[in-house]
Design an enzyme around this catalytic site. Sequence first.
Site, PDB file in Angstrom:
ATOM      1  N   ASP A 210     -23.851  83.794 104.216  1.00  0.00           N
ATOM      2  CA  ASP A 210     -24.250  84.773 105.223  1.00  0.00           C
ATOM      3  C   ASP A 210     -24.928  84.092 106.425  1.00  0.00           C
ATOM      4  OD1 ASP A 210     -24.593  87.756 105.535  1.00  0.00           O
ATOM      5  OD2 ASP A 210     -26.668  87.124 105.829  1.00  0.00           O
ATOM      6  N   GLU A 275     -20.160  82.044 107.197  1.00  0.00           N
ATOM      7  CA  GLU A 275     -20.106  83.038 108.274  1.00  0.00           C
ATOM      8  C   GLU A 275     -20.854  82.419 109.444  1.00  0.00           C
ATOM      9  OE1 GLU A 275     -21.276  87.653 109.327  1.00  0.00           O
ATOM     10  OE2 GLU A 275     -22.730  86.374 108.342  1.00  0.00           O
TER      11      GLU A 275
HETATM   12  C1  GLC Z   1     -24.178  89.142 107.905  1.00  0.00           C
HETATM   13  C2  GLC Z   1     -23.635  90.185 106.963  1.00  0.00           C
HETATM   14  C3  GLC Z   1     -24.171  91.522 107.372  1.00  0.00           C
HETATM   15  C4  GLC Z   1     -25.670  91.495 107.233  1.00  0.00           C
HETATM   16  C5  GLC Z   1     -26.262  90.365 108.057  1.00  0.00           C
HETATM   17  C6  GLC Z   1     -27.683  90.088 107.681  1.00  0.00           C
HETATM   18  O1  GLC Z   1     -23.671  89.258 109.188  1.00  0.00           O
HETATM   19  O2  GLC Z   1     -22.242  90.140 106.951  1.00  0.00           O
HETATM   20  O3  GLC Z   1     -23.618  92.574 106.617  1.00  0.00           O
HETATM   21  O4  GLC Z   1     -26.198  92.723 107.659  1.00  0.00           O
HETATM   22  O5  GLC Z   1     -25.570  89.155 107.895  1.00  0.00           O
HETATM   23  O6  GLC Z   1     -27.762  89.522 106.412  1.00  0.00           O
END
Ligand code: GLC
Length: 570
Positions: A210, A275
């Site tokens: 994440d 991500e």
């Molecule tokens: C990422 C996740 C999202 C979450 C954020 C904070 O972007 O995909 O769903 O709200 O991080 O953890």
Amino acid sequence: MNDTNNHRCDLPWWKRTTVYQIYPRSFYDRNGDGIGDLEGVIDRLDYLQWLGVETIWLSPFFTSPQADFGYDISDHFGVAPEYGSLEECQRLFDEAHARGMKVVLDMVLNHTSDQHPWFLESRSSRDNPYRDFYIWRDGRKPNGAAPPNNWSSMLGGSGWNYDPQTDQWYWSSFLPFQPDLNYRNPMVKSAMLDVVRHWLRAGADGFRLDIFNAIYKDASFANNPRSLRIPSEDNPAFFQRALRTQNHPDTFAFALELRAVVDEFKDPPRFVVGEVFGPPELLRQYCGPSGDGLNLVFLFESLRTPFRASAFRELVRNFESTFAEPLHPTYVFGNHDRPRQMERLRDDPRRARLLAAFQMTVRGVPFIYYGDELGLAHHHGMQRDAARDPMAARFRFIPKFLLPLLRKRGILTNRDECRSPMPWHDGAHAGFAPPGTRSTWLPLHPQSSIKNVAQQTKDSTSVLSAYRRMLHLRRSSLALSSGRLELLDAPADPNKVLAYRRVYEDANVRETAEVFLNFSNSEVGLDLRDLHSRPGVRLHSNLHDEPTMPKRRHLLRAWEGAVVLTDHPA
Ligand code: GLC
């Protein structure tokens, strides 16, 4: 062509795999509390195996106050009771592995919940031993009433949060109840790497990481440079360049450290996908100078690529050059934060079937978001005022007329709209929850009675059938799962047809796949003279089950994708 190509190819499994993202809350509710659970996922593994996906990625199910539905973890070693128990989690690993499938967990390294015991300790006093687990600073002079610097969170506004108890400010890259951990404290790093080891030991095959791009913040705490650019994929910050808060060189270095930990687990090998946000040439730095960093990163460029042959050709060209071997691209068209992919595909099932043909034939790991295999539309009817997503409240000030424009750019301000319960059939609760269930955590999707698994399974022309066909074709073909990619001059109008070749060869075998994707509303004639005469050649289509012999002149229907497979004798 065979279904056991895994044994015949030395490309690591995570480069060949296909990933299906499950948002556990919305997938299948076994116990009737209106919330999906791990038992539900176990129950539906047979479906996923039938569909042909090889790896499942589950959004977080760890202990959490659920203020951001699990992206706010308060115990990294526990399972939130609404999702199940550690035993069920173990059973999920075992049952998936017994089916030859892999399980990837969602690892939130950047922050914890503000209810995590570390943070409760940390905020209790300035000299608490956990104080330095998070990022605390004095406010700006003269009286500390202003945040320490100009850094904005990923969602806009200052990412600094004032805490009166100790008269200091803590940093959160996302929402205030998600305080960022301080990776400059070696105890934090080692504690979090132990969390990683714990789950790998338990049987996880890897992690989705994440907001990995936010892990390190600049130690100087100097201001971010101002910028007039509006927030975008490349720079999710508001009116500033996120120079000191995202994609920091120390985070690129940490990617290598993390990979070394993941590689401690060799049997079987594991992987991590980050991500991260930014242009592909910057993101490749996460993968390390020789592919020794994060195994994969999401390349969200695909989310804003217009659905046209020319734009997709450029996308492939870009990813192929930026992520050439030993790197490997990913192809993502939706997830639990984004508009449903059907939004871009104009709710046209023909386009969805073509996208499946593209995603499953291109070189790169395809990520499929649950429900997209049904061509589920974006759920526009969700009430902003009744939203469960904490982001919706944050963005309530945005006038409604701007929302479609933002969606077009892949930005969603109420993520409930893409998190509807999975429609399994047209009975009670669309089969998402048992019949006696009082209500589901989010309203059912309005299309549930017409777009569901049961109905589409029976229909060989459905979007689901096309996904299944293409997923199985990919796993049965070394060329498609493991071959290199060469863009071809289209044997027809390049504005209509995207064409490429996949080639796999080793000492024993050579397989090729020529792919022709018709991104147009009209039939297109292809000159397949060369392919037609090859021995052992078969043409597969995203539109029907049985392969055929390619004709000299093949008519590709509107939005049809054709794959010509050839085994060349060794
Ligand atoms: C990422 C996740 C999202 C979450 C954020 C904070 O972007 O995909 O769903 O709200 O991080 O953890």
